[in-house]
Design an enzyme around this catalytic site. Structure first.
Site, PDB file in Angstrom:
ATOM      1  N   ARG A   9      -8.989   1.463   9.325  1.00 40.18           N
ATOM      2  CA  ARG A   9      -8.585   0.103   9.670  1.00 40.18           C
ATOM      3  C   ARG A   9      -9.631  -0.614  10.510  1.00 40.18           C
ATOM      4  O   ARG A   9      -9.439  -1.772  10.854  1.00 40.18           O
ATOM      5  CB  ARG A   9      -7.295   0.162  10.467  1.00 40.18           C
ATOM      6  CG  ARG A   9      -6.047  -0.214   9.662  1.00 40.18           C
ATOM      7  CD  ARG A   9      -4.895  -0.130  10.630  1.00 40.18           C
ATOM      8  NE  ARG A   9      -3.714  -0.813  10.245  1.00 40.18           N
ATOM      9  CZ  ARG A   9      -2.677  -0.234   9.642  1.00 40.18           C
ATOM     10  NH1 ARG A   9      -2.730   1.015   9.265  1.00 40.18           N
ATOM     11  NH2 ARG A   9      -1.577  -0.930   9.427  1.00 40.18           N
ATOM     12  N   ARG A  20      11.405  -3.191   9.347  1.00 42.19           N
ATOM     13  CA  ARG A  20      11.023  -2.058  10.165  1.00 42.19           C
ATOM     14  C   ARG A  20      10.982  -2.521  11.623  1.00 42.19           C
ATOM     15  O   ARG A  20      10.967  -3.720  11.878  1.00 42.19           O
ATOM     16  CB  ARG A  20       9.617  -1.628   9.718  1.00 42.19           C
ATOM     17  CG  ARG A  20       9.362  -0.159   9.809  1.00 42.19           C
ATOM     18  CD  ARG A  20       8.104   0.182   9.060  1.00 42.19           C
ATOM     19  NE  ARG A  20       6.909  -0.317   9.736  1.00 42.19           N
ATOM     20  CZ  ARG A  20       5.693  -0.281   9.196  1.00 42.19           C
ATOM     21  NH1 ARG A  20       5.525   0.201   7.979  1.00 42.19           N
ATOM     22  NH2 ARG A  20       4.641  -0.730   9.852  1.00 42.19           N
ATOM     23  N   LYS A  62       0.827  -1.205   0.000  1.00 42.75           N
ATOM     24  CA  LYS A  62       0.000   0.000   0.000  1.00 42.75           C
ATOM     25  C   LYS A  62       0.864   1.259   0.000  1.00 42.75           C
ATOM     26  O   LYS A  62       0.629   2.163  -0.786  1.00 42.75           O
ATOM     27  CB  LYS A  62      -0.905   0.060   1.248  1.00 42.75           C
ATOM     28  CG  LYS A  62      -1.884  -1.062   1.396  1.00 42.75           C
ATOM     29  CD  LYS A  62      -2.823  -0.816   2.576  1.00 42.75           C
ATOM     30  CE  LYS A  62      -2.144  -0.740   3.933  1.00 42.75           C
ATOM     31  NZ  LYS A  62      -1.549  -2.021   4.378  1.00 42.75           N
ATOM     32  N   ARG A 106      -0.075  -8.534  13.796  1.00 39.72           N
ATOM     33  CA  ARG A 106      -0.660  -7.544  12.875  1.00 39.72           C
ATOM     34  C   ARG A 106      -1.559  -8.202  11.847  1.00 39.72           C
ATOM     35  O   ARG A 106      -2.591  -7.667  11.459  1.00 39.72           O
ATOM     36  CB  ARG A 106       0.446  -6.728  12.202  1.00 39.72           C
ATOM     37  CG  ARG A 106       0.914  -5.585  13.102  1.00 39.72           C
ATOM     38  CD  ARG A 106       2.330  -5.155  12.828  1.00 39.72           C
ATOM     39  NE  ARG A 106       2.526  -4.630  11.507  1.00 39.72           N
ATOM     40  CZ  ARG A 106       3.678  -4.700  10.848  1.00 39.72           C
ATOM     41  NH1 ARG A 106       4.717  -5.300  11.377  1.00 39.72           N
ATOM     42  NH2 ARG A 106       3.785  -4.176   9.661  1.00 39.72           N
ATOM     43  N   ARG A 123      11.601  -6.543   5.019  1.00 40.77           N
ATOM     44  CA  ARG A 123      11.556  -5.086   5.101  1.00 40.77           C
ATOM     45  C   ARG A 123      12.325  -4.564   6.315  1.00 40.77           C
ATOM     46  O   ARG A 123      13.013  -3.545   6.237  1.00 40.77           O
ATOM     47  CB  ARG A 123      10.079  -4.671   5.187  1.00 40.77           C
ATOM     48  CG  ARG A 123       9.816  -3.232   5.013  1.00 40.77           C
ATOM     49  CD  ARG A 123       8.341  -2.983   4.790  1.00 40.77           C
ATOM     50  NE  ARG A 123       7.553  -3.166   6.003  1.00 40.77           N
ATOM     51  CZ  ARG A 123       6.257  -2.873   6.084  1.00 40.77           C
ATOM     52  NH1 ARG A 123       5.621  -2.413   5.035  1.00 40.77           N
ATOM     53  NH2 ARG A 123       5.596  -3.044   7.211  1.00 40.77           N
TER      54      ARG A 123
END
Ligand code: AMP
Length: 186
Positions: free
Chosen positions: A90, A131, A15, A142, A129
Site C-alpha cells: 500500500r 464494516r 479486491k 481512507r 458494506r
C-alpha cells in the site's frame, strides 16, 4: 504453474471479493493484510493492540509493522506454491520491500492487477458494506490516504511492466471474467 498475484485498487474496488474467488479456483492462499489485522484486533494480540487505532481512523498501519507481518506470512508453508496478495503493498516502501523479499526467498511475481473504480462508486459501495471502518468520515480518510500513499504503487508496477488494469465498475462476474483474461499471460 505457480500463481502469484498482487491486487491493487482503492478501498471498495472489490479486491477482497475477486481475490477470494480466484484464490479458491487456483487453490492458492488469499492473503489479505486487512483480514489478518482485523483478526489480530479481535484476538487482542500485541499486533492487534498496536494497529487498532490506525485502522479505526482509516490511517495506514506503519510500514515496519506491515513488513514484519508480510515476511512472516510469505514464509509460511502454504504460501510456497503461490498466493494472491490483497491489500499489500500500500506504499512504495512496502512495494520495494516486497520486491527485495521475493528475491531473497526465491519467488517471482510478474503480475499486479489494478482494479479501477471511480471515487463516487466506491463511497456508495463502502457505505453499503457496513464494516466497522466503513463510516463516512473514515471512508473519506481512507480514500485520501489511498490517493496519496497507494496510487504511487501503481506507477511502481507500471514502470516494471507488471501492471494489468481492469475496469472494476461492472458486475462481479464481469470483473472476474476480465481478471481471468488479464492473468492468462501471467
Ligand atoms: P483493507 O481490509 O485492505 O481495506 O484494510 C483495512 C485497514 O487495514 C486499512 O485501512 C489500514 O488501516 C490497514 N491495512 C491493511 N493493509 C495495510 C497495509 N498494507 N499497510 C498499512 N495498513 C494496512
Amino acid at each position: 504453474m505457480t500463481t502469484r498475484l498482487i491486487f491493487l485498487g482503492p478501498p471498495g474496488a472489490g479486491k477482497g471479493t475477486q481475490a477470494q474467488v480466484l484464490a479458491e479456483e487456483l487453490k492458492v492462499p488469499h492473503i489479505s493484510t486487512g483480514e489478518i489485522l482485523r483478526s489480530a484486533i479481535e484476538l487482542a494480540t500485541p499486533l492487534g493492540q498496536q494497529t487498532q487505532s490506525y485502522m479505526e481512523r482509516g490511517e495506514l498501519v506503519p510500514d515496519e509493522l506491515m513488513l514484519d507481518l508480510i515476511r512472516n506470512r510469505l514464509n509460511q508453508a502454504d504460501a510456497q506454491n503461490g498466493w494472491i496478495l490483497d491489500g499489500f503493498p500500500r506504499t512504495v516502501t512496502q512495494a520495494s520491500f516486497l520486491e527485495d523479499l521475493l528475491q531473497e526467498i526465491h519467488q517471482t511475481c510478474e503480475c499486479a492487477i489494478y482494479l479501477k473504480v471511480p471515487d463516487e462508486v466506491l463511497i456508495s459501495r463502502l457505505l453499503a458494506r457496513g464494516r466497522q471502518d466503513d463510516n463516512e468520515k473514515t471512508i473519506r480518510r481512507r480514500l485520501d490516504v489511498y490517493h496519496q500513499e497507494t496510487e504511487p504503487v501503481i506507477d511502481f508496477y507500471s514502470d516494471r511492466s507488471s501492471l494489468r488494469a481492469i475496469n472494476g465498475d461492472c458486475s462481479l462476474p464481469e470483473v472476474t471474467e476480465s481478471l481471468k483474461e488479464a492473468i492468462a499471460p501471467c
